[in-house]
Motif scaffolding. Structure first.
Motif, PDB file in Angstrom:
ATOM      1  N   PHE A  86      -2.481  24.306   8.882  1.00 43.40           N
ATOM      2  CA  PHE A  86      -1.413  25.243   8.518  1.00 43.40           C
ATOM      3  C   PHE A  86      -1.189  26.253   9.639  1.00 43.40           C
ATOM      4  O   PHE A  86      -0.043  26.625   9.938  1.00 43.40           O
ATOM      5  CB  PHE A  86      -1.776  25.972   7.221  1.00 43.40           C
ATOM      6  N   GLU A  87      -2.272  26.714  10.272  1.00 50.00           N
ATOM      7  CA  GLU A  87      -2.145  27.678  11.357  1.00 50.00           C
ATOM      8  C   GLU A  87      -1.378  27.107  12.540  1.00 50.00           C
ATOM      9  O   GLU A  87      -0.642  27.822  13.234  1.00 50.00           O
ATOM     10  CB  GLU A  87      -3.538  28.135  11.804  1.00 50.00           C
ATOM     11  N   GLU A  88      -1.517  25.808  12.753  1.00 46.59           N
ATOM     12  CA  GLU A  88      -0.830  25.163  13.875  1.00 46.59           C
ATOM     13  C   GLU A  88       0.687  25.160  13.704  1.00 46.59           C
ATOM     14  O   GLU A  88       1.424  24.968  14.670  1.00 46.59           O
ATOM     15  CB  GLU A  88      -1.341  23.729  14.038  1.00 46.59           C
ATOM     16  N   GLU A  89       1.163  25.396  12.498  1.00 51.43           N
ATOM     17  CA  GLU A  89       2.610  25.465  12.259  1.00 51.43           C
ATOM     18  C   GLU A  89       3.184  26.810  12.702  1.00 51.43           C
ATOM     19  O   GLU A  89       4.403  26.974  12.759  1.00 51.43           O
ATOM     20  CB  GLU A  89       2.917  25.223  10.776  1.00 51.43           C
ATOM     21  N   ARG A  90       2.310  27.802  12.949  1.00 48.23           N
ATOM     22  CA  ARG A  90       2.694  29.110  13.501  1.00 48.23           C
ATOM     23  C   ARG A  90       3.820  29.801  12.716  1.00 48.23           C
ATOM     24  O   ARG A  90       4.726  30.405  13.286  1.00 48.23           O
ATOM     25  CB  ARG A  90       3.091  28.963  14.977  1.00 48.23           C
ATOM     26  N   GLY A  91       3.765  29.666  11.411  1.00 46.07           N
ATOM     27  CA  GLY A  91       4.732  30.365  10.571  1.00 46.07           C
ATOM     28  C   GLY A  91       6.107  29.753  10.531  1.00 46.07           C
ATOM     29  O   GLY A  91       7.013  30.301   9.883  1.00 46.07           O
ATOM     30  N   GLN A  92       6.299  28.608  11.206  1.00 49.58           N
ATOM     31  CA  GLN A  92       7.606  27.952  11.220  1.00 49.58           C
ATOM     32  C   GLN A  92       7.758  27.040  10.005  1.00 49.58           C
ATOM     33  O   GLN A  92       6.779  26.594   9.422  1.00 49.58           O
ATOM     34  CB  GLN A  92       7.766  27.134  12.513  1.00 49.58           C
ATOM     35  N   PRO A  93       9.002  26.758   9.601  1.00 47.78           N
ATOM     36  CA  PRO A  93       9.219  25.891   8.439  1.00 47.78           C
ATOM     37  C   PRO A  93       8.613  24.502   8.653  1.00 47.78           C
ATOM     38  O   PRO A  93       8.762  23.906   9.715  1.00 47.78           O
ATOM     39  CB  PRO A  93      10.749  25.812   8.342  1.00 47.78           C
ATOM     40  N   PHE A  94       7.923  23.994   7.647  1.00 51.51           N
ATOM     41  CA  PHE A  94       7.368  22.635   7.705  1.00 51.51           C
ATOM     42  C   PHE A  94       7.235  22.098   6.293  1.00 51.51           C
ATOM     43  O   PHE A  94       7.200  22.841   5.317  1.00 51.51           O
ATOM     44  CB  PHE A  94       6.020  22.639   8.423  1.00 51.51           C
ATOM     45  N   ASN A  95       7.170  20.780   6.189  1.00 50.05           N
ATOM     46  CA  ASN A  95       6.987  20.123   4.893  1.00 50.05           C
ATOM     47  C   ASN A  95       5.487  19.915   4.674  1.00 50.05           C
ATOM     48  O   ASN A  95       4.855  19.142   5.392  1.00 50.05           O
ATOM     49  CB  ASN A  95       7.715  18.776   4.871  1.00 50.05           C
ATOM     50  N   PRO A  96       4.890  20.584   3.687  1.00 46.00           N
ATOM     51  CA  PRO A  96       3.439  20.520   3.505  1.00 46.00           C
ATOM     52  C   PRO A  96       2.959  19.305   2.701  1.00 46.00           C
ATOM     53  O   PRO A  96       1.761  19.143   2.484  1.00 46.00           O
ATOM     54  CB  PRO A  96       3.142  21.803   2.728  1.00 46.00           C
ATOM     55  N   HIS A  97       3.884  18.450   2.284  1.00 47.00           N
ATOM     56  CA  HIS A  97       3.562  17.386   1.335  1.00 47.00           C
ATOM     57  C   HIS A  97       2.344  16.567   1.747  1.00 47.00           C
ATOM     58  O   HIS A  97       1.297  16.582   1.078  1.00 47.00           O
ATOM     59  CB  HIS A  97       4.791  16.469   1.166  1.00 47.00           C
ATOM     60  N   TYR A  98       2.452  15.828   2.858  1.00 45.81           N
ATOM     61  CA  TYR A  98       1.378  14.904   3.206  1.00 45.81           C
ATOM     62  C   TYR A  98       0.162  15.608   3.788  1.00 45.81           C
ATOM     63  O   TYR A  98      -0.953  15.092   3.721  1.00 45.81           O
ATOM     64  CB  TYR A  98       1.907  13.806   4.134  1.00 45.81           C
ATOM     65  N   MET A  99       0.352  16.802   4.312  1.00 40.00           N
ATOM     66  CA  MET A  99      -0.795  17.573   4.768  1.00 40.00           C
ATOM     67  C   MET A  99      -1.690  17.918   3.576  1.00 40.00           C
ATOM     68  O   MET A  99      -2.926  17.808   3.643  1.00 40.00           O
ATOM     69  CB  MET A  99      -0.331  18.853   5.478  1.00 40.00           C
ATOM     70  N   ILE A 100      -1.056  18.330   2.468  1.00 39.45           N
ATOM     71  CA  ILE A 100      -1.817  18.642   1.261  1.00 39.45           C
ATOM     72  C   ILE A 100      -2.442  17.374   0.687  1.00 39.45           C
ATOM     73  O   ILE A 100      -3.619  17.349   0.319  1.00 39.45           O
ATOM     74  CB  ILE A 100      -0.913  19.324   0.220  1.00 39.45           C
ATOM     75  N   ASN A 101      -1.650  16.292   0.619  1.00 40.21           N
ATOM     76  CA  ASN A 101      -2.186  15.027   0.107  1.00 40.21           C
ATOM     77  C   ASN A 101      -3.395  14.549   0.910  1.00 40.21           C
ATOM     78  O   ASN A 101      -4.409  14.121   0.342  1.00 40.21           O
ATOM     79  CB  ASN A 101      -1.099  13.945   0.142  1.00 40.21           C
TER      80      ASN A 101
END
Length: 441
Positions: A164-179
């Motif tokens: 999550f930190e690597e996204e640096r606060g930018q919009p991203f789809n968390p779906h498969y990261m959470i899965n």
């Protein structure tokens, strides 16, 4: 002889009409309601109410029928009748008071296309009891229910937070990261190995599991009787799939809803973060021992499960003997569906069922309180076997995420609570911003 003589006297069109009428009469006689059977809407011959139940939100269709027929009624899905049970009162009567008569499970036709044998989720009788005992014993041996499991989860949480930190606060789809993160817990328990989130093969497996969970929720899949199940490699493969769904996919879907609810309710998110900070300080990570000191956080996790309503219509059950629900006689070998959505949104049990309100799980002095109508994992003799693991995962993942990040909608956009419903009710694809705490958006 009389029927054969009549047949010889008919022309082609008359013969066709005769066949259609014969089939219609036969279908009616076969599927007419028995004595004191729950009422049903008028159904279409041969397919019954199947077309109505194939909508994207079948629980909403059932809610409309509840207004007309009450808390218990029946639907014809294809070639058989299914009794629909709504509301906490009747759900409790069916699952808890008479749960001994509701341990059977009809098997969907699609399962034979996925696996040769049904797993623990769909097996019956002696086979189900033996596989349940085997699965529970094996999970305990692998650490489920023990302190060691917590360290496994927290190790994965570190990789999860870093992603999550690597996204640096930018919009991203968390779906498969959470899965991927949640499924890694099952992988570590069962296989002793985790997978990198960037692993394309692992991502494809996750995609197929999500697709399988969606297909299992399709009403077109329920058209067959139960074949005999055995204790063999095919069944063990099915058991493994069931574990990934029960302990992985459902938890991941709930976490996705949790982030949406936090982004849409910033005042609740801030209150959770304030409580976490007051108990954990700036550096310490949470443990299950902290749960008793985080009543508001636990209340929010429970309200996420209630409002997300991720398994709105549950798996079908089947009566193993005659039983009575709400004064109606339900014969043996009848399919019964407990509408969990109607329980989690029962106006007689919840003060504000249509609102995301953590107060549902808090006493007036702010302590956490349990609610009997809280049944996201079902109840009775066949609840979700992944419940103990899911409870631990949800609390630790959610607490760590809220400790590290503030979740918001991408600038200039809004987040929707619309869903896509298969076996689970999941959020529509979306992007979200995970702002590191202390950073200016």
């Amino acid at each position: 002889m009389l029927v054969w003589w009549l047949w010889e006297q008919l022309d082609a069109w008359s013969a066709l009409i005769f066949i259609v009428v014969l089939l219609l009469v036969s279908d009616y006689l076969k599927n007419r309601d028995g004595k004191n059977f729950p009422p049903s809407p008028i159904w279409v011959p041969f397919v019954g109410d199947l077309f109505s139940m194939t909508s994207d939100q079948p629980h909403q269709y059932m809610a409309k029928l509840k207004e007309k027929y009450g808390d218990i009624y029946s639907l014809r899905l294809g070639g058989s009748k299914t009794v629909i049970v709504n509301g906490y009162k009747l759900a409790r009567e069916a699952l808890l008071t008479q749960g001994y008569a509701l341990t059977g499970r009809p098997q969907p036709a699609i399962y034979e296309r996925i696996y040769k044998k049904p797993g623990i989720g769909l097996s019956n009788g002696y086979t189900w009891k033996e596989h349940k005992r085997f699965v529970l014993t094996t999970l305990r041996n692998f650490g489920v229910g023990k302190k060691s499991l917590e360290s496994i989860i927290m190790e994965e949480v570190k990789f999860f937070v870093e992603a999550f930190e690597e996204e640096r606060g930018q919009p991203f789809n968390p779906h498969y990261m959470i899965n991927n993160a949640v499924s890694n817990i099952i992988c570590l328990i069962v296989l002793g190995h985790r997978f990198e989130y960037s692993d394309s093969h692992y991502q494809e497996i996750q995609h197929l599991m999500n697709k399988g969970a969606y297909l299992e929720g399709s009403w077109w899949t329920w058209r067959k009787n139960d074949p005999a199940a055995e204790f063999n490699d095919d069944t063990l493969c099915s058991n493994t799939f069931d574990l990934f769904v029960a302990g992985g996919e459902t938890t991941a879907t709930t976490l996705r809803w949790a982030l949406l609810f936090m982004a849409q309710n910033p005042h609740i998110q801030e209150k959770v973060q304030a409580e976490i900070d007051s108990v954990l300080g700036q550096t310490r990570l949470p443990s299950m021992e902290d749960k008793i000191n985080l009543p508001y956080t636990e209340a929010v996790v429970h309200e996420v499960q209630r409002k997300a309503d991720i398994v709105p219509v549950n798996l079908l059950k089947m009566t193993t003997e005659d039983m009575t629900i709400g004064g109606y006689l339900i014969p043996k070998d009848t399919a019964i569906l407990i509408n969990l959505s109607s329980v989690l949104n029962d106006k007689d049990e919840w003060e504000t069922p249509d609102t995301f309100n953590p107060g549902h799980f808090l006493t007036p002095d702010g302590k956490f309180r349990r609610r009997e109508a809280f049944m996201p994992f079902s109840a009775g003799k066949r609840p979700c076997l992944g419940e103990p693991l899911a409870r631990i995962e949800l609390f630790l993942f959610f607490t760590c995420l809220l400790k590290k990040f503030t979740f918001r909608a991408p600038e200039g956009t809004s987040l929707t609570l619309d869903a896509i419903t298969g076996f689970t009710r999941a959020p529509l694809p979306h992007k979200i911003c995970a702002i590191p705490r202390g950073q200016t958006a």
